[in-house]
Design an enzyme around this catalytic site. Structure first.
Site, PDB file in Angstrom:
ATOM      1  N   HIS A 536       8.598  73.938 -11.326  1.00 16.80           N
ATOM      2  CA  HIS A 536       8.846  73.040 -12.449  1.00 16.80           C
ATOM      3  C   HIS A 536       7.898  73.289 -13.633  1.00 16.80           C
ATOM      4  CE1 HIS A 536      10.613  69.832  -9.439  1.00 16.80           C
ATOM      5  NE2 HIS A 536      11.377  70.899  -9.548  1.00 16.80           N
ATOM      6  N   HIS A 581      12.405  65.704 -10.846  1.00  9.56           N
ATOM      7  CA  HIS A 581      12.817  67.099 -11.026  1.00  9.56           C
ATOM      8  C   HIS A 581      13.348  67.267 -12.438  1.00  9.56           C
ATOM      9  CE1 HIS A 581      12.718  67.870  -6.580  1.00  9.56           C
ATOM     10  NE2 HIS A 581      12.616  66.564  -6.650  1.00  9.56           N
TER      11      HIS A 581
END
Ligand SMILES: Cc1cc2nc3c(=O)[nH]c(=O)nc-3n(C[C@H](O)[C@H](O)[C@H](O)COP(=O)(O)OP(=O)(O)OC[C@H]3O[C@@H](n4cnc5c(N)ncnc54)[C@H](O)[C@@H]3O)c2cc1C
Ligand SMILES: *[C@@H]1O[C@H](CO)[C@@H](O)[C@H](O)[C@H]1NC(C)=O
Ligand SMILES: *[C@@H]1O[C@H](CO)[C@@H](O)[C@H](O)[C@H]1NC(C)=O
Ligand SMILES: *[C@@H]1O[C@H](CO)[C@@H](O)[C@H](O)[C@H]1NC(C)=O
Ligand SMILES: *[C@@H]1O[C@H](CO)[C@@H](O)[C@H](O)[C@H]1NC(C)=O
Ligand SMILES: *[C@@H]1O[C@H](CO)[C@@H](O)[C@H](O)[C@H]1NC(C)=O
Length: 602
Positions: A536, A581
């Protein structure tokens, strides 16, 4: 790791075969002579911007993507095969990190998508919008109310079509319909093959509702609690930005061209004493030594190369910290000290437990007969474990403010209604460390723990002035002692969760790799040797904030500061990392920015 890379039966390959669109070009000599906008990178954000700008028939749009077409790649289309979609594939950037000092000097793979759809074509499809705190914080930091949760919720609705799961079960009580959309390009759905594991997760929320409350919809702005995990899946197939935003009805627009297998090597500028440098175009080439081409759009160059790609390209083009540009003898366009700084990523650990079941998905990996049956079920009926991502439920949780860590360090969460940490559960051994292989036999449950509000900050820097050399990537995991402490607390919380009565007789104890962890020192040693990335990377070209006091690379409209006609639209511009996310936040960011661009050129 889950299944296998056994190739699917031939009939499945046919089922997945999507005809390549004629509008996806591989020959640079076939593109038009003039464009209004050039978009660098046909990834998660890039295709959104291309789609929305090409709604205006008077504008001509070119997307230049380094990677290949996504169409017809089954590892990229079948949700369960996500584990075979990366790393080290012909459609991935095979980055690795520098040795991580706080992780016993380990390096790790740091894969990104190098194909249409970008990382949305290879990711785990877990779909979380963050919290209202997250967006309100960005609004406050940037001074732009347009980034607040209330302003962004309409974009979240606009971009999605909430879709029935593959098994068409009744989803009442599993989400809040009023916060979802029904007309957008991206399909988002609930799990289509929920297993018995979920009933244990949700039964635990009843028994231990103080610590682990049920949340009807973690995407409602109020993210805290345990809820069903939404995923970017359309019935049986992955919904990426390529599938959604370059669908046939969009890619067929006569004013939209998508050129693939060409890497942008530089942004060109015109400089004069009188004004700030103006971005005039780009150069691109298929590889080192290949012929280089130039395109000069009349309106803007828009970088959508992702946290790594856009950052490397800015540095190569002469925008970055003076020391780096000088060291690589790159002609300076603008000193911009924050380019490549503030890299934030989520440290995660896959905790494995021995499960007393014959129904875990481990049998798919362990037993060829089971694998074949599951493939056939998917190909003929569109049902079974292949329709889902690895987890069906998610917990987004806070530690109490009474924890001693908050007396030593400031609370890093984005607000009082936002998570410090996250859990995901998988009905199988899921692991990504080369040193900890999945056992050849046995049934397991994985509980992934993630610190979603980390304090560590890393960087991306150039390794050379060649666009074809990978940059130096340092996520600096756990370099803040705070992140170690949060990870330790998350581990203890996971242990507490799995000790509740719904797991009795089902979980027989920790698996070999986490057995005999008793003292904090033992757990911390385990944390250092097992922490990995959730891929990420965020923040390397962050927005400026606090009225300019917090330096940044782009302004609140995502225009690169100090130059004109250059914008960045991707995960690199977020000033904070989402507690969750990032893909949903990237889609929404791109949707809003497309509107900002339309307004700027109206
Ligand atoms: C393995 C993995 C699993 C993940 N799981 C999840 C998940 O479950 N849920 C979630 O929300 N997020 C997940 N993520 C993260 C998420 O996918 C990313 O944050 C998001 O997709 C980033 O979008 P982006 O537009 O910033 O970049 P990308 O989608 O990566 O797009 C960048 C594009 O630009 C292209 N490009 C780069 N440089 C150049 C250049 N110089 N010239 C031409 N083209 C270029 C790239 O090839 C790529 O297509 C995961 C990521 C990975 C890698
Ligand atoms: C990544 O590795 C695969 C498999 O070795 C290879 O085909 C591909 O070209 C590599 N990608 C890059 C960007 O180097
Ligand atoms: C989902 O897939 C179906 C079948 O291919 C398609 O008709 C539909 O448009 C897709 N939904 C979205 C939101 O793209
Ligand atoms: C969950 O709770 C329900 C209701 O008490 C019960 O019927 C069910 O068996 C439980 N599930 C598991 C897996 O324990
Ligand atoms: C594999 O699965 C099949 C079908 O469930 C079963 O009959 C067989 O015994 C399994 N093989 C092993 C080695 O467990
Ligand atoms: C395993 O589960 C079965 C029922 O599914 C139960 O009878 C048995 O006692 C369990 N084993 C252990 C060691 O708890």
């Amino acid at each position: 790791m889950l299944p296998t890379s056994s190739s699917l039966p031939f009939f499945l390959a046919l089922f997945l075969c999507v005809p390549a669109s004629a509008k996806i070009l591989t020959d640079p000599t076939k593109i038009a002579s003039q464009y209004d906008f050039v978009i660098v990178g046909g990834g998660t954000a890039g295709n959104v911007v291309a789609n929305r700008l090409s709604e205006n028939p008077n504008w001509r749009i070119l997307v230049v993507e380094a990677g290949v077409n996504n169409a017809g790649i089954e590892d990229v289309s079948v949700p369960f095969l996500e584990i075979d979609a990366s790393p080290n594939k012909p459609w991935t950037w095979n980055y690795t990190t520098v040795p991580q000092t706080a992780l016993n000097g380990r390096s790790m793979q740091y894969t990104r998508g190098k194909l249409l759809g970008g990382s949305s074509s290879i990711n785990y499809m877990m779909y979380t919008r963050g919290s209202s705190d997250y967006w309100d914080n960005i609004a406050q930091y940037s001074g732009d109310e347009g980034w607040s949760w209330n302003s962004m919720l309409p974009y979240f609705k606009k971009l999605e079509t909430f879709t029935p799961p593959a098994d068409h079960h009744n989803t009442a009580g599993e989400f809040n319909p009023s916060v979802h959309g029904s007309n957008g390009p991206l399909s988002v759905s609930l799990p289509g093959f929920p297993t018995e594991l979920n009933s244990r997760v949700f039964n635990t929320t009843k028994i231990a509702s103080q610590s682990f409350p049920f949340n009807l919809d973690v995407n409602s702005g109020n993210q805290l609690g345990v809820g069903w995990l939404q995923a970017s899946i359309n019935d049986t197939v992955r919904a990426s930005s390529a599938v959604a935003y370059l669908a046939p009805q969009f890619i067929s627009r006569p004013n939209l061209d998508v050129l693939i297998q060409q890497q942008v090597t530089k942004v060109l500028f015109s400089t004069s004493a009188k004004s700030a440098p103006i971005a005039t175009g780009i150069t691109f080439a298929a590889g080192p030594g290949a012929r280089s081409f130039t395109v000069k759009p009349s309106k803007e160059v828009i970088l959508c190369g992702g946290s790594i790609g856009s950052t490397q390209l800015l540095l190569l083009s002469g925008i970055g910290p003076s020391s780096q540009l000088n060291a690589h003898r790159i002609p300076v366009v603008l000193f911009s000290p924050q380019v490549g700084q503030n890299l934030i990523d989520h440290p995660a650990i896959m905790n494995h437990f021995i499960a007393n079941t014959t129904q875990s998905a481990d049998s798919i990996r362990e037993n060829a007969t089971v694998l074949q049956a599951v493939e056939e079920e998917y190909a003929t009926l569109g049902q079974g474990p292949f329709v889902d991502t690895a987890s069906s439920s998610i917990a987004l949780l806070r530690f109490p403010s009474s924890e001693s860590v908050f007396r030593q360090f400031p609370d890093s969460s984005v607000g009082p209604n936002s998570a410090h940490y996250e859990f995901l559960w998988a009905d199988a051994w899921v692991g990504f460390l080369p040193t900890v292989a999945a056992p050849a036999t046995g049934a397991f449950t994985t509980l992934a723990q993630v610190v979603v509000a980390p304090a560590s900050r890393g960087s991306i820097t150039l390794s050379s002035s060649s666009p074809f050399d990978f940059p130096i990537i340092d996520p600096a995991f756990l370099t803040s002692e705070y992140d170690v402490k949060l990870s330790l607390l998350a581990f203890k919380s996971a242990k507490q969760f799995m000790a509740q009565s719904p797991w009795k007789g089902f979980i027989l104890g920790p698996a070999q790799d986490s057995a005999n962890l008793n003292t904090d020192d033992e757990i911390i040693a385990y944390i250092r040797s097992n922490t990995l990335t959730l891929w990420h990377p965020t923040g390397t070209n962050r927005m400026e904030g606090n009225g300019g006091k917090s330096q940044g690379v782009v302004d609140h409209n995502l225009l690169v500061k100090g130059v004109s006609k250059l914008r960045i639209v991707d995960a690199s511009v977020f000033p904070f990392i989402v507690p969750g996310h990032p893909e949903a936040t990237v889609y929404a960011l791109a949707e809003r920015t497309a509107d900002l661009i339309k307004a700027a050129w109206a």
